[in-house]
Write a protein that holds these residues in place. Structure first.
Motif, PDB file in Angstrom:
ATOM      1  N   LEU A 164       0.821  -1.205   0.000  1.00  0.00           N
ATOM      2  CA  LEU A 164       0.000   0.000   0.000  1.00  0.00           C
ATOM      3  C   LEU A 164       0.858   1.260   0.000  1.00  0.00           C
ATOM      4  CD1 LEU A 164      -2.834   1.199   0.080  1.00  0.00           C
ATOM      5  CD2 LEU A 164      -2.760   1.038   2.581  1.00  0.00           C
ATOM      6  N   PHE A 165       2.001   1.214   0.655  1.00  0.00           N
ATOM      7  CA  PHE A 165       2.901   2.367   0.682  1.00  0.00           C
ATOM      8  C   PHE A 165       3.316   2.756  -0.734  1.00  0.00           C
ATOM      9  CE2 PHE A 165       7.082   4.287   0.758  1.00  0.00           C
ATOM     10  CZ  PHE A 165       7.017   5.191   1.808  1.00  0.00           C
ATOM     11  N   PHE A 166       3.717   1.776  -1.527  1.00  0.00           N
ATOM     12  CA  PHE A 166       4.144   2.064  -2.898  1.00  0.00           C
ATOM     13  C   PHE A 166       2.961   2.474  -3.770  1.00  0.00           C
ATOM     14  CE2 PHE A 166       7.969  -0.096  -1.561  1.00  0.00           C
ATOM     15  CZ  PHE A 166       8.962   0.535  -2.305  1.00  0.00           C
ATOM     16  N   ALA A 167       1.774   1.894  -3.494  1.00  0.00           N
ATOM     17  CA  ALA A 167       0.582   2.288  -4.257  1.00  0.00           C
ATOM     18  C   ALA A 167       0.235   3.747  -3.996  1.00  0.00           C
ATOM     19  CB  ALA A 167      -0.584   1.380  -3.903  1.00  0.00           C
ATOM     20  N   LYS A 168       0.273   4.154  -2.732  1.00  0.00           N
ATOM     21  CA  LYS A 168      -0.018   5.549  -2.391  1.00  0.00           C
ATOM     22  C   LYS A 168       1.010   6.489  -3.001  1.00  0.00           C
ATOM     23  CE  LYS A 168      -1.267   6.756   1.713  1.00  0.00           C
ATOM     24  NZ  LYS A 168      -1.247   6.916   3.194  1.00  0.00           N
ATOM     25  N   ALA A 169       2.273   6.082  -2.985  1.00  0.00           N
ATOM     26  CA  ALA A 169       3.328   6.910  -3.562  1.00  0.00           C
ATOM     27  C   ALA A 169       3.115   7.093  -5.062  1.00  0.00           C
ATOM     28  CB  ALA A 169       4.694   6.274  -3.298  1.00  0.00           C
ATOM     29  N   ALA A 170       2.705   6.016  -5.754  1.00  0.00           N
ATOM     30  CA  ALA A 170       2.465   6.105  -7.199  1.00  0.00           C
ATOM     31  C   ALA A 170       1.268   6.997  -7.513  1.00  0.00           C
ATOM     32  CB  ALA A 170       2.246   4.706  -7.773  1.00  0.00           C
ATOM     33  N   VAL A 171       0.216   6.908  -6.694  1.00  0.00           N
ATOM     34  CA  VAL A 171      -0.967   7.747  -6.903  1.00  0.00           C
ATOM     35  C   VAL A 171      -0.617   9.219  -6.700  1.00  0.00           C
ATOM     36  CG1 VAL A 171      -3.249   8.332  -5.995  1.00  0.00           C
ATOM     37  CG2 VAL A 171      -2.625   5.944  -6.341  1.00  0.00           C
ATOM     38  N   ASN A 172       0.127   9.522  -5.655  1.00  0.00           N
ATOM     39  CA  ASN A 172       0.524  10.905  -5.396  1.00  0.00           C
ATOM     40  C   ASN A 172       1.458  11.441  -6.475  1.00  0.00           C
ATOM     41  OD1 ASN A 172      -0.947  10.943  -3.001  1.00  0.00           O
ATOM     42  ND2 ASN A 172       0.775  10.266  -1.761  1.00  0.00           N
ATOM     43  N   ARG A 173       2.312  10.580  -6.980  1.00  0.00           N
ATOM     44  CA  ARG A 173       3.282  11.007  -8.005  1.00  0.00           C
ATOM     45  C   ARG A 173       2.620  11.252  -9.352  1.00  0.00           C
ATOM     46  NH1 ARG A 173       6.279   6.406  -8.520  1.00  0.00           N
ATOM     47  NH2 ARG A 173       4.948   5.804 -10.270  1.00  0.00           N
ATOM     48  N   ASP A 174       1.735  10.331  -9.743  1.00  0.00           N
ATOM     49  CA  ASP A 174       1.158  10.378 -11.091  1.00  0.00           C
ATOM     50  C   ASP A 174      -0.235  11.005 -11.138  1.00  0.00           C
ATOM     51  OD1 ASP A 174       3.456   8.995 -11.852  1.00  0.00           O
ATOM     52  OD2 ASP A 174       2.487   7.040 -11.578  1.00  0.00           O
TER      53      ASP A 174
ATOM     54  N   ASN B 138      -3.004   9.593 -10.382  1.00  0.00           N
ATOM     55  CA  ASN B 138      -3.746   8.568 -11.107  1.00  0.00           C
ATOM     56  C   ASN B 138      -4.017   7.422 -10.136  1.00  0.00           C
ATOM     57  OD1 ASN B 138      -4.530   6.386 -12.777  1.00  0.00           O
ATOM     58  ND2 ASN B 138      -3.456   7.280 -14.528  1.00  0.00           N
ATOM     59  N   ALA B 139      -5.291   7.025 -10.028  1.00  0.00           N
ATOM     60  CA  ALA B 139      -5.689   6.006  -9.044  1.00  0.00           C
ATOM     61  C   ALA B 139      -5.474   4.574  -9.530  1.00  0.00           C
ATOM     62  CB  ALA B 139      -7.154   6.196  -8.664  1.00  0.00           C
ATOM     63  N   THR B 140      -4.866   4.414 -10.708  1.00  0.00           N
ATOM     64  CA  THR B 140      -4.666   3.066 -11.240  1.00  0.00           C
ATOM     65  C   THR B 140      -3.842   2.202 -10.298  1.00  0.00           C
ATOM     66  OG1 THR B 140      -4.725   3.974 -13.490  1.00  0.00           O
ATOM     67  CG2 THR B 140      -3.852   1.747 -13.236  1.00  0.00           C
ATOM     68  N   ALA B 141      -2.905   2.809  -9.592  1.00  0.00           N
ATOM     69  CA  ALA B 141      -2.051   2.043  -8.677  1.00  0.00           C
ATOM     70  C   ALA B 141      -2.866   1.366  -7.584  1.00  0.00           C
ATOM     71  CB  ALA B 141      -0.995   2.958  -8.055  1.00  0.00           C
ATOM     72  N   PHE B 142      -3.949   2.004  -7.140  1.00  0.00           N
ATOM     73  CA  PHE B 142      -4.812   1.381  -6.134  1.00  0.00           C
ATOM     74  C   PHE B 142      -5.494   0.131  -6.702  1.00  0.00           C
ATOM     75  CE2 PHE B 142      -5.411   5.679  -3.852  1.00  0.00           C
ATOM     76  CZ  PHE B 142      -4.373   5.378  -2.974  1.00  0.00           C
ATOM     77  N   VAL B 143      -5.884   0.186  -7.975  1.00  0.00           N
ATOM     78  CA  VAL B 143      -6.507  -0.970  -8.625  1.00  0.00           C
ATOM     79  C   VAL B 143      -5.506  -2.115  -8.736  1.00  0.00           C
ATOM     80  CG1 VAL B 143      -7.644  -1.804 -10.723  1.00  0.00           C
ATOM     81  CG2 VAL B 143      -8.075   0.531  -9.905  1.00  0.00           C
ATOM     82  N   VAL B 144      -4.264  -1.795  -9.099  1.00  0.00           N
ATOM     83  CA  VAL B 144      -3.222  -2.819  -9.209  1.00  0.00           C
ATOM     84  C   VAL B 144      -2.928  -3.417  -7.829  1.00  0.00           C
ATOM     85  CG1 VAL B 144      -0.821  -3.267  -9.851  1.00  0.00           C
ATOM     86  CG2 VAL B 144      -2.215  -1.722 -11.243  1.00  0.00           C
ATOM     87  N   ALA B 145      -2.876  -2.559  -6.793  1.00  0.00           N
ATOM     88  CA  ALA B 145      -2.650  -3.056  -5.432  1.00  0.00           C
ATOM     89  C   ALA B 145      -3.789  -3.982  -4.997  1.00  0.00           C
ATOM     90  CB  ALA B 145      -2.524  -1.883  -4.461  1.00  0.00           C
ATOM     91  N   ALA B 146      -5.025  -3.604  -5.341  1.00  0.00           N
ATOM     92  CA  ALA B 146      -6.178  -4.456  -5.018  1.00  0.00           C
ATOM     93  C   ALA B 146      -6.042  -5.814  -5.688  1.00  0.00           C
ATOM     94  CB  ALA B 146      -7.473  -3.777  -5.453  1.00  0.00           C
ATOM     95  N   ALA B 147      -5.528  -5.826  -6.928  1.00  0.00           N
ATOM     96  CA  ALA B 147      -5.326  -7.096  -7.645  1.00  0.00           C
ATOM     97  C   ALA B 147      -4.303  -7.964  -6.916  1.00  0.00           C
ATOM     98  CB  ALA B 147      -4.877  -6.816  -9.080  1.00  0.00           C
TER      99      ALA B 147
END
Length: 216
Positions: free
Chosen positions: A173-183, A185-194
């Protein structure tokens, strides 16, 4: 598609901490919970009281609060605080082990209660020792009864690992949040959910197989 693949590779760095925390917690808390369940049935009132108090405390307070206490709070204990301070990941492992051992203790205790008292009497008639009765007669039956709630608790454990982001552990989740804040784009949350769904799916299949093996 290239962006999703980039996210997958990025989140894999955090997934190793998520899987590591899950594995360490499961491997240690399961036998610890089993030991506590036997101690809770001890003839000593002091032992029973201590174990009952421990279980009540760990189950009655939020897991995130416990994480904050073991990471931030231990260092402030007078005199011994500096010796108890630990890193983020070790603090997360200790917290999860102690928390889930309490839940597994109650699950195993329920399984022990479900074993018919006649099994103990039959083992005594056959001349089996207390040790043989426990590990050859009682524990196998207890595990069969306890497996479904253990499965449910392990799946919950996978999802609860996301709480370690509150103390700065670089998990999935840490890396997902970092990717969302950087880009932005909420796609990272979907990938983390997967990732989480894939892990829980694997556990569901594993425990389903174990239940079939023990369904005698």
């Amino acid at each position: 598609m290239a962006y999703i693949w980039m996210l997958i590779k990025s989140l894999m760095a955090g997934a190793k901490y998520t899987l590591g925390l899950f594995a360490i917690t499961a491997v240690i808390s399961l036998p610890l919970g089993l030991m506590l369940s036997f101690l809770r049935g001890s003839k000593s009132r002091v032992v029973r009281g201590l174990v009952s108090g421990y279980v009540w405390l760990m189950r009655g307070t939020p897991l995130m609060l416990q994480l904050c206490f073991f990471y931030y709070g231990l260092a402030f204990i007078p005199y011994i605080g500096p010796y108890l301070a630990m890193g983020r990941f070790p603090a997360a492992c200790l917290t999860f082990i102690l928390n889930y051992a309490a839940y597994f203790c109650e699950i195993f205790r329920g399984g022990l209660i479900a074993v018919d008292r006649g099994q103990y009497e039959a083992a005594r008639v056959l001349g089996l020792s207390r040790w043989q009765t426990t590990w050859r007669i009682v524990v196998p039956q207890m595990l069969r009864v306890s497996l479904p709630p253990i499965s449910n608790e392990c799946i919950t454990l996978v999802k609860d690992t996301a709480l370690v982001v509150s103390i700065g552990v670089t998990d999935l989740l840490f890396f997902a949040k970092a990717a969302v804040n950087r880009d932005v784009n909420a796609t990272a949350f979907v990938v983390a959910a997967a990732f989480y769904l894939l892990m829980t799916f694997g556990l569901t299949r594993l425990f389903g197989w174990l239940e079939k093996k023990l369904s005698y």
